[in-house]
Motif scaffolding. Structure first.
Motif, mmCIF file in Angstrom:
data_model
loop_
_atom_site.group_PDB
_atom_site.id
_atom_site.type_symbol
_atom_site.label_atom_id
_atom_site.label_comp_id
_atom_site.label_asym_id
_atom_site.label_seq_id
_atom_site.Cartn_x
_atom_site.Cartn_y
_atom_site.Cartn_z
ATOM 1 N N TRP A 76 9.686 -35.014 -21.942
ATOM 2 C CA TRP A 76 8.564 -34.626 -21.069
ATOM 3 C C TRP A 76 7.373 -35.558 -21.263
ATOM 4 C CZ3 TRP A 76 9.277 -28.855 -22.671
ATOM 5 C CH2 TRP A 76 10.288 -28.297 -21.884
ATOM 6 N N GLN A 77 7.069 -35.905 -22.491
ATOM 7 C CA GLN A 77 5.924 -36.793 -22.719
ATOM 8 C C GLN A 77 6.140 -38.136 -22.030
ATOM 9 O OE1 GLN A 77 5.620 -35.796 -27.098
ATOM 10 N NE2 GLN A 77 3.630 -36.706 -26.736
ATOM 11 N N GLN A 78 7.351 -38.687 -22.200
ATOM 12 C CA GLN A 78 7.658 -39.975 -21.568
ATOM 13 C C GLN A 78 7.588 -39.863 -20.050
ATOM 14 O OE1 GLN A 78 8.239 -43.004 -22.927
ATOM 15 N NE2 GLN A 78 7.736 -42.113 -24.912
ATOM 16 N N PHE A 79 8.153 -38.788 -19.528
ATOM 17 C CA PHE A 79 8.204 -38.599 -18.078
ATOM 18 C C PHE A 79 6.783 -38.564 -17.487
ATOM 19 C CE2 PHE A 79 8.566 -35.393 -14.525
ATOM 20 C CZ PHE A 79 9.187 -36.252 -13.627
ATOM 21 N N PHE A 80 5.924 -37.718 -18.037
ATOM 22 C CA PHE A 80 4.561 -37.610 -17.500
ATOM 23 C C PHE A 80 3.781 -38.906 -17.719
ATOM 24 C CE2 PHE A 80 5.267 -32.914 -18.087
ATOM 25 C CZ PHE A 80 5.278 -32.614 -16.735
ATOM 26 N N ALA A 97 15.338 -31.283 -10.740
ATOM 27 C CA ALA A 97 14.092 -30.496 -10.757
ATOM 28 C C ALA A 97 12.935 -31.366 -11.267
ATOM 29 C CB ALA A 97 14.258 -29.268 -11.640
ATOM 30 N N HIS A 98 13.236 -32.243 -12.224
ATOM 31 C CA HIS A 98 12.174 -33.121 -12.727
ATOM 32 C C HIS A 98 11.823 -34.202 -11.709
ATOM 33 C CE1 HIS A 98 13.029 -31.115 -16.550
ATOM 34 N NE2 HIS A 98 11.824 -31.489 -16.907
ATOM 35 N N PHE A 99 12.834 -34.670 -10.977
ATOM 36 C CA PHE A 99 12.543 -35.652 -9.925
ATOM 37 C C PHE A 99 11.600 -35.018 -8.888
ATOM 38 C CE2 PHE A 99 13.518 -37.149 -5.625
ATOM 39 C CZ PHE A 99 13.040 -38.448 -5.740
ATOM 40 N N LEU A 121 7.888 -36.121 -7.806
ATOM 41 C CA LEU A 121 7.584 -36.407 -6.397
ATOM 42 C C LEU A 121 6.374 -35.591 -5.946
ATOM 43 C CD1 LEU A 121 8.533 -37.840 -3.818
ATOM 44 C CD2 LEU A 121 10.069 -35.921 -3.401
ATOM 45 N N ASN A 122 6.394 -34.344 -6.329
ATOM 46 C CA ASN A 122 5.311 -33.441 -5.984
ATOM 47 C C ASN A 122 3.972 -33.911 -6.561
ATOM 48 O OD1 ASN A 122 4.622 -31.218 -4.625
ATOM 49 N ND2 ASN A 122 5.260 -29.742 -6.199
ATOM 50 N N LYS A 131 8.192 -43.957 -7.769
ATOM 51 C CA LYS A 131 7.544 -43.741 -9.072
ATOM 52 C C LYS A 131 8.214 -42.584 -9.828
ATOM 53 C CE LYS A 131 2.873 -43.838 -10.896
ATOM 54 N NZ LYS A 131 1.459 -43.767 -10.639
ATOM 55 N N ALA A 132 8.552 -41.528 -9.089
ATOM 56 C CA ALA A 132 9.191 -40.356 -9.717
ATOM 57 C C ALA A 132 10.541 -40.751 -10.313
ATOM 58 C CB ALA A 132 9.367 -39.242 -8.694
ATOM 59 N N ARG A 133 11.297 -41.508 -9.549
ATOM 60 C CA ARG A 133 12.624 -41.942 -9.999
ATOM 61 C C ARG A 133 12.510 -42.863 -11.220
ATOM 62 N NH1 ARG A 133 17.761 -43.281 -7.544
ATOM 63 N NH2 ARG A 133 19.005 -43.707 -9.390
ATOM 64 N N LYS A 134 11.531 -43.768 -11.158
ATOM 65 C CA LYS A 134 11.355 -44.721 -12.248
ATOM 66 C C LYS A 134 10.938 -43.996 -13.544
ATOM 67 C CE LYS A 134 9.132 -49.089 -13.215
ATOM 68 N NZ LYS A 134 7.953 -49.875 -12.971
ATOM 69 N N ALA A 135 10.025 -43.036 -13.407
ATOM 70 C CA ALA A 135 9.565 -42.282 -14.588
ATOM 71 C C ALA A 135 10.726 -41.506 -15.211
ATOM 72 C CB ALA A 135 8.443 -41.332 -14.191
#
Ligand code: SF4
Length: 297
Positions: free
Chosen positions: A18-22, A119-121, A125-126, A133-137
């Protein structure tokens, strides 16, 4: 936007992801500090005394975060791997959190039902309105989903399987004294976190009857290790229905296989001295059993 992540419960499995994703979405994250007595005491005031220790701890972390961030991230993980469910308290913690923080901050809680990655994608996106950007994260964060650890065993020491949920054993406030007591008594420790997810999620044998995700992991780790360790210590939270049910079954299977089995029930009143005394007595049983077995070889 600043997103707060409670250093409790699911954090110990998915927190690094989660930290990396955000962070790759360009969003600042704040993780609450390690659990301590003050955080627990705050949590105790927020929920009924009947509820399990891990949920009380989450409430303490929520309280710490609520005036430091705009939003707290607390996903509602309902179902994973088609047919394996979180326990009702894990699902309901989102509603408890909403009641607890009120209008002070927002609770961001995507519902996860067999769609963890997607769900994270959608969440990315949201938040960014940018699918690229969402996909890359997500791609950057995915390597951090694997929390796999390895054991380095000293083969001269007796081995103990410490069985408990990751949010108990990985939270030093709960797990540290127990691990330290076994190490001081000369044991090498293994936990379920070193096992491959295919072993932990297996539906073979009795495990197919267990529909709670993390209880099935516990049972499979127990079953896998039963003939490989000298004893099993099962740490369960007072007030946890799933743990007490599966714990009792493991206790019976351990008895049938003559493997020493210790069940430690923990809550906010558990004293370190009491735990250490029980672990010392249990260690003595294992050592005598090993000694007697060696004599008869
Ligand atoms: S599985 Fe047990 S300890 Fe974990 S959250 Fe549910 S009731 Fe609490």
């Amino acid at each position: 936007m600043k997103i707060g992540i409670p250093r409790a419960l699911f954090y110990f499995r998915y927190g690094r992801f989660w930290q990396q994703f955000f962070n790759h979405l360009g969003i600042e994250t704040v993780v609450s500090p390690k659990t301590n007595k003050d955080l627990l005491d705050i949590g105790l005031k927020k929920v009924s005394s009947e509820i399990c220790l891990p949920i009380k701890i989450v409430c303490g972390h929520l309280e710490w975060l609520k005036d430091k961030v705009d939003t707290i991230f607390l996903p509602r993980i309902v179902e994973l791997n088609h047919g394996l469910y979180s326990c009702p308290k894990m699902i309901g913690i989102v509603d408890i959190a909403r009641m607890q923080v009120g209008n002070q901050c927002q609770i961001l809680s995507p519902k996860i039902k067999n769609n963890f990655i997607f769900a994270h994608f959608l969440l990315g996106l949201n938040l960014t309105k940018n699918p690229y950007k969402a996909r890359k994260a997500l791609n950057k964060a995915l390597p951090y989903l694997n929390n796999h650890k390895t054991n380095v065993f000293d083969n001269h020491k007796p081995k103990i399987l410490l069985l408990s949920h990751f949010y108990n054993l990985e939270d030093d406030f709960i797990g540290q004294d127990i691990k330290a007591a076994f190490i001081e008594n000369g044991f090498a420790i293994t936990t379920k976190e070193v096992l491959d997810q295919t072993i932990l999620n297996s539906a073979n044998g009795f495990a197919k009857n267990i529909q709670w995700i993390y209880e099935r992991e516990l049972y499979n780790a127990f079953h896998y290790n039963l003939t490989k360790v000298d004893g099993v210590c099962d740490i369960i939270s007072f007030g946890c229905g799933p743990d007490s049910l599966v714990g009792e079954i493991m206790n019976q299977h351990a008895n049938q296989n003559k493997v020493p089995f210790l069940q430690l029930i923990i809550d906010e009143h558990t004293s370190k001295t009491g735990l250490v005394t029980r672990i010392e007595a249990f260690s003595e049983i294992i050592k005598r059993k090993t000694y007697t077995t060696d004599l008869h070889k």
